[in-house]
Design an enzyme around this catalytic site. Structure first.
Site, PDB file in Angstrom:
ATOM      1  N   TYR A   1      34.953  27.339  40.110  1.00 46.78           N
ATOM      2  CA  TYR A   1      36.073  27.669  41.007  1.00 46.78           C
ATOM      3  C   TYR A   1      36.533  29.126  40.878  1.00 46.78           C
ATOM      4  O   TYR A   1      37.150  29.656  41.811  1.00 46.78           O
ATOM      5  CB  TYR A   1      37.268  26.756  40.725  1.00 46.78           C
ATOM      6  CG  TYR A   1      37.201  25.387  41.357  1.00 46.78           C
ATOM      7  CD1 TYR A   1      36.084  24.979  42.098  1.00 46.78           C
ATOM      8  CD2 TYR A   1      38.253  24.491  41.241  1.00 46.78           C
ATOM      9  CE1 TYR A   1      36.027  23.717  42.667  1.00 46.78           C
ATOM     10  CE2 TYR A   1      38.205  23.227  41.820  1.00 46.78           C
ATOM     11  CZ  TYR A   1      37.084  22.844  42.531  1.00 46.78           C
ATOM     12  OH  TYR A   1      37.045  21.598  43.111  1.00 46.78           O
ATOM     13  N   LEU A   2      36.278  29.736  39.724  1.00 49.63           N
ATOM     14  CA  LEU A   2      36.706  31.133  39.560  1.00 49.63           C
ATOM     15  C   LEU A   2      36.162  31.997  40.691  1.00 49.63           C
ATOM     16  O   LEU A   2      36.839  32.905  41.180  1.00 49.63           O
ATOM     17  CB  LEU A   2      36.223  31.693  38.214  1.00 49.63           C
ATOM     18  CG  LEU A   2      37.174  31.551  37.027  1.00 49.63           C
ATOM     19  CD1 LEU A   2      37.676  30.132  36.839  1.00 49.63           C
ATOM     20  CD2 LEU A   2      36.522  32.040  35.748  1.00 49.63           C
ATOM     21  N   GLN A   3      34.908  31.729  41.091  1.00 46.83           N
ATOM     22  CA  GLN A   3      34.266  32.583  42.094  1.00 46.83           C
ATOM     23  C   GLN A   3      34.887  32.434  43.481  1.00 46.83           C
ATOM     24  O   GLN A   3      35.015  33.409  44.205  1.00 46.83           O
ATOM     25  CB  GLN A   3      32.760  32.316  42.152  1.00 46.83           C
ATOM     26  CG  GLN A   3      32.349  30.975  42.703  1.00 46.83           C
ATOM     27  CD  GLN A   3      30.923  30.581  42.302  1.00 46.83           C
ATOM     28  OE1 GLN A   3      29.947  31.116  42.788  1.00 46.83           O
ATOM     29  NE2 GLN A   3      30.826  29.630  41.390  1.00 46.83           N
TER      30      GLN A   3
ATOM     31  N   ARG B   1      24.683  24.795  46.957  1.00 42.44           N
ATOM     32  CA  ARG B   1      23.936  23.563  46.764  1.00 42.44           C
ATOM     33  C   ARG B   1      22.565  23.645  47.416  1.00 42.44           C
ATOM     34  O   ARG B   1      21.556  23.304  46.831  1.00 42.44           O
ATOM     35  CB  ARG B   1      24.706  22.434  47.440  1.00 42.44           C
ATOM     36  CG  ARG B   1      25.155  21.357  46.548  1.00 42.44           C
ATOM     37  CD  ARG B   1      26.195  20.544  47.302  1.00 42.44           C
ATOM     38  NE  ARG B   1      27.497  20.819  46.745  1.00 42.44           N
ATOM     39  CZ  ARG B   1      28.093  20.027  45.866  1.00 42.44           C
ATOM     40  NH1 ARG B   1      27.514  18.923  45.471  1.00 42.44           N
ATOM     41  NH2 ARG B   1      29.272  20.340  45.374  1.00 42.44           N
TER      42      ARG B   1
ATOM     43  N   THR C   1      33.488  28.903  54.817  1.00 42.20           N
ATOM     44  CA  THR C   1      32.700  28.323  53.739  1.00 42.20           C
ATOM     45  C   THR C   1      32.125  29.403  52.856  1.00 42.20           C
ATOM     46  O   THR C   1      31.533  30.360  53.335  1.00 42.20           O
ATOM     47  CB  THR C   1      31.564  27.401  54.236  1.00 42.20           C
ATOM     48  OG1 THR C   1      30.602  27.258  53.184  1.00 42.20           O
ATOM     49  CG2 THR C   1      30.843  27.957  55.434  1.00 42.20           C
TER      50      THR C   1
ATOM     51  N   ASP D   1      29.662  29.009  51.111  1.00 43.51           N
ATOM     52  CA  ASP D   1      28.204  28.839  51.099  1.00 43.51           C
ATOM     53  C   ASP D   1      27.504  29.630  52.195  1.00 43.51           C
ATOM     54  O   ASP D   1      26.288  29.744  52.187  1.00 43.51           O
ATOM     55  CB  ASP D   1      27.847  27.357  51.223  1.00 43.51           C
ATOM     56  CG  ASP D   1      28.224  26.582  49.979  1.00 43.51           C
ATOM     57  OD1 ASP D   1      28.167  27.167  48.887  1.00 43.51           O
ATOM     58  OD2 ASP D   1      28.590  25.405  50.095  1.00 43.51           O
TER      59      ASP D   1
ATOM     60  N   MET E   1      27.694  28.986  42.743  1.00 41.69           N
ATOM     61  CA  MET E   1      27.697  27.906  43.719  1.00 41.69           C
ATOM     62  C   MET E   1      26.572  28.087  44.741  1.00 41.69           C
ATOM     63  O   MET E   1      25.988  29.166  44.852  1.00 41.69           O
ATOM     64  CB  MET E   1      29.051  27.857  44.413  1.00 41.69           C
ATOM     65  CG  MET E   1      30.143  27.300  43.500  1.00 41.69           C
ATOM     66  SD  MET E   1      31.755  27.244  44.339  1.00 41.69           S
ATOM     67  CE  MET E   1      32.616  26.059  43.301  1.00 41.69           C
TER      68      MET E   1
END
Lengths: 418, 418
Positions: free
Chosen positions: A295-297, A192, A142, A144, A190
């Site tokens: 999404y680039l990251q 959340r 992930t 995240d 990103m």
């Protein structure tokens, strides 16, 4: 012990290195033909298992499998789909067993984040609850970085390297322009609920860049934030703001919410950067620019962290090794041994303790003013972005692999996913 | 002939390789101490000349100058400031001469795009109109690739490589997610009037990616565009849209205009991506993601094109060589000799034909439906993104240089820029 087939699938948001984990799984499985016959990949995660939509990875050449190590995205397709409990949807579990039995699947490798760990954990309980022997191993992934127990998650190191580098580069740009043009640059990243990715932007600070980070862990205070921006611009002539998509007001409203929700009921976010940029413009008139990396990251395999690639591969390999050692309902982890020099080893976590648990930034990683990171956080982050691992290029572009994904012949009737 | 000092400055939006041109200028000048004594850099472009805000590049080590080759942004600061005509603002021209005389400046190197070429051209006319001998050479730079005569502009190749790579990577990501989640990805790129950067996104098409490009050169037709998106999604399961910030409706309105204007009166754009994404969502309900690359694209030195870096350096070197050969009011250019194998040489263009002329995409580079590029366009683009030229990394981040920028002692009174 006779050889069984294995099932492998990718779930949740994909990353720059989830295919490196696939590579680890598949290459390791190929070294044990006596124990693992074929590895079938599920198309689009668990949906591939439910709908008997399988591809035969044994049809792929060793070269193609090796190329997964440097190919971003999910080579077999991913999904956002979470199994309900056995009580709530017995039909799906019975179908899984039917598919596993039809294809002689004894090993289940599921590569994903927290929601996927939950799915994998449920599958791991099939032996007990429905009397079918299957070993389920979760491979962590992930961007995240929010899985518990493991020191970090494969996928995060590369996005962190990308965001830190991009923040540094764009900030050099703003510094050049600030005299007569852009004074404030806002980059939305990103994250959340956890500010790990945003934290990486603050690494540019040690390169002379004034950075303010808006974390999801810190309630947004407009007055205090604007004062901080003004102070940076007055002192340095410019300022970079890294805003997490999950940054929110004290009442819980995200700085920008598009109002739509994904399949898991998570709010679909985007657009915090223009909100923050316009806020600054209205307060001070500073000219601004903003970017949304989106999404680039998480797809930026061209700038992957070598550490991350190695760990992603090692997690895949360890998953297979755990399975061969008879383990079930576990997840390989990264266990940090030291920061400098960085050293780590593979650990193992019980899935029951991983599923549905989110790991946030520790308080001691966020600076006292709430807009930066501490030395402890830097010590944590820097090893994870170490090293470059460039993909091969051809005609100016990275040479990524697209697998054949040859379908496995169906043996069962159709099944509708709800 | 006794040695004179030189003035060098950077103007307009900076790029990943404008400092490579600076490197070419400074290293070449250092090889001719008999002709060029010191190179003074103007802080923030022509404003540095007007306000006598100069830095002495001779104080920088050879190593620091060499590091400019791999450092993005403008090391001396840039500006968005255009000289008015001699009739409209004689005061500024007289001031320039005063500063040039005070610091014995005989060479003026201005590194920028179309607006900057205009400024440089005006300076080149000072000898004739105000009787002060100065040779003014323009060094081309612009990510927009919109300068005339030269086959391409330094800065463009690197942004094209970044956008092509990012489109490819993000599209692989979308392809993985499309079954249960994101089906349409929209990437907004720079390009106010010319679609060169957007065109680079279409290079992902040859890697199996369905791409639709919205060019500023093609009037936006919502009905036709939505039909094209639907066709791609139905055939491939997903679709990537690359939208130029300059894409506009038939009446000239940009798809998204923030309503503010920069110092040159150009509309400040941003936000076409969310507009397009929401349009698609409303029409078909497709889940979407969108990104705005903004400064990330033009600052991404970590993914620079080797061809671009070499050309940027060569333009800087050629500028000095032209000056030493006695030329005035010219700009070095890239002259393409062949596509495959790619070959080019340095050419020379009169500034009178460069200033204020914008080069758009030729009609034959845009596909018949208006949403893609032709083979001729690919043949043009591919050589420009060839090769990688990675910067050194340290502790996980690129090791970019920040110069000392030691101030040159002022000899004149203050001057207010209007």
């Amino acid at each position: 012990m006779s050889a069984k087939n294995a099932f492998y699938a990718q779930s949740g948001g994909v990353t720059a290195v989830i295919n490196a984990s696939a590579c680890g799984v598949l290459e390791t499985a190929r070294q044990h033909p006596d124990r693992i016959d074929k590895v079938y990949a599920g198309r689009n995660g668990i949906i591939g298992a439910l709908t008997e939509d399988l591809t035969d990875t044994s049809a792929e050449s060793d070269e193609a499998i090796a190329a997964l190590r440097y190919t971003p995205s999910g080579a077999f397709g991913s999904c956002r789909y979470k199994l309900k409990s056995l009580e709530a949807n017995r039909r799906e579990y019975e179908r899984l067993i039917e598919v596993f039995r039809a294809h002689d699947i004894g090993y289940f490798f599921y590569n994903g984040g927290g929601d996927s760990a939950d799915t994998c954990y449920k599958v791991s309980q099939l032996s007990a609850s429905l009397g079918y022997p299957v070993q389920a191993i979760h491979i962590p992934k992930t961007v995240d970085n929010d899985l518990p127990i493991t020191d970090n998650c494969p996928g995060f190191g590369s996005v962190a390297k990308y965001i830190a580098t991009s923040t540094l580069e764009a900030s050099f740009d703003v510094r050049s322009m600030a005299k007569t043009s852009t004074k404030v640059f806002v980059l939305e990243v990103m994250g959340r609920h956890a500010g790990w990715i945003a934290a990486a932007g603050a690494l540019a600070e040690d390169h002379g860049i004034p950075v303010l980070v808006l974390f999801p862990e810190v309630e947004f205070d407009q007055t205090r934030f604007l004062a901080a921006v003004q102070e940076k611009v007055e002192r340095h002539g410019f300022c970079t703001v890294v805003v997490s998509e999950g940054a929110h007001h004290p009442d819980g409203r995200f700085l920008a919410e598009q109002g739509t929700r994904d399949a898991f009921g998570h709010a679909q976010l985007g657009g915090a950067a223009p909100v923050v940029a316009n806020m600054v413009k209205e307060a001070f008139g500073y000219k601004f620019h903003w970017a949304v990396a989106d999404y680039l990251q998480r797809a930026a395999r061209h700038l992957a962290s070598k550490t991350d690639v190695e760990q992603a591969y090692a997690m895949g390999r360890a998953g297979v090794e755990f399975a061969l050692a008879g383990h079930n309902a576990v997840m390989p982890t990264v266990r940090r041994l030291s920061n400098d020099p960085y050293a780590w080893e593979v650990g193992e976590a019980p899935l029951a303790e991983v599923a549905n648990v989110e790991k946030f930034m520790p308080k001691e990683f966020i600076s006292a003013d709430g807009y930066g990171i501490t030395q402890a956080c830097k010590d944590y982050l820097i090893p994870l972005i170490q090293g470059e691992d460039y993909p091969p290029f051809e005609h100016g572009l990275p040479k990524y692999v697209t697998l054949q994904n040859r379908a496995v012949e169906r043996r069962l009737g159709l099944f509708e996913v709800e």
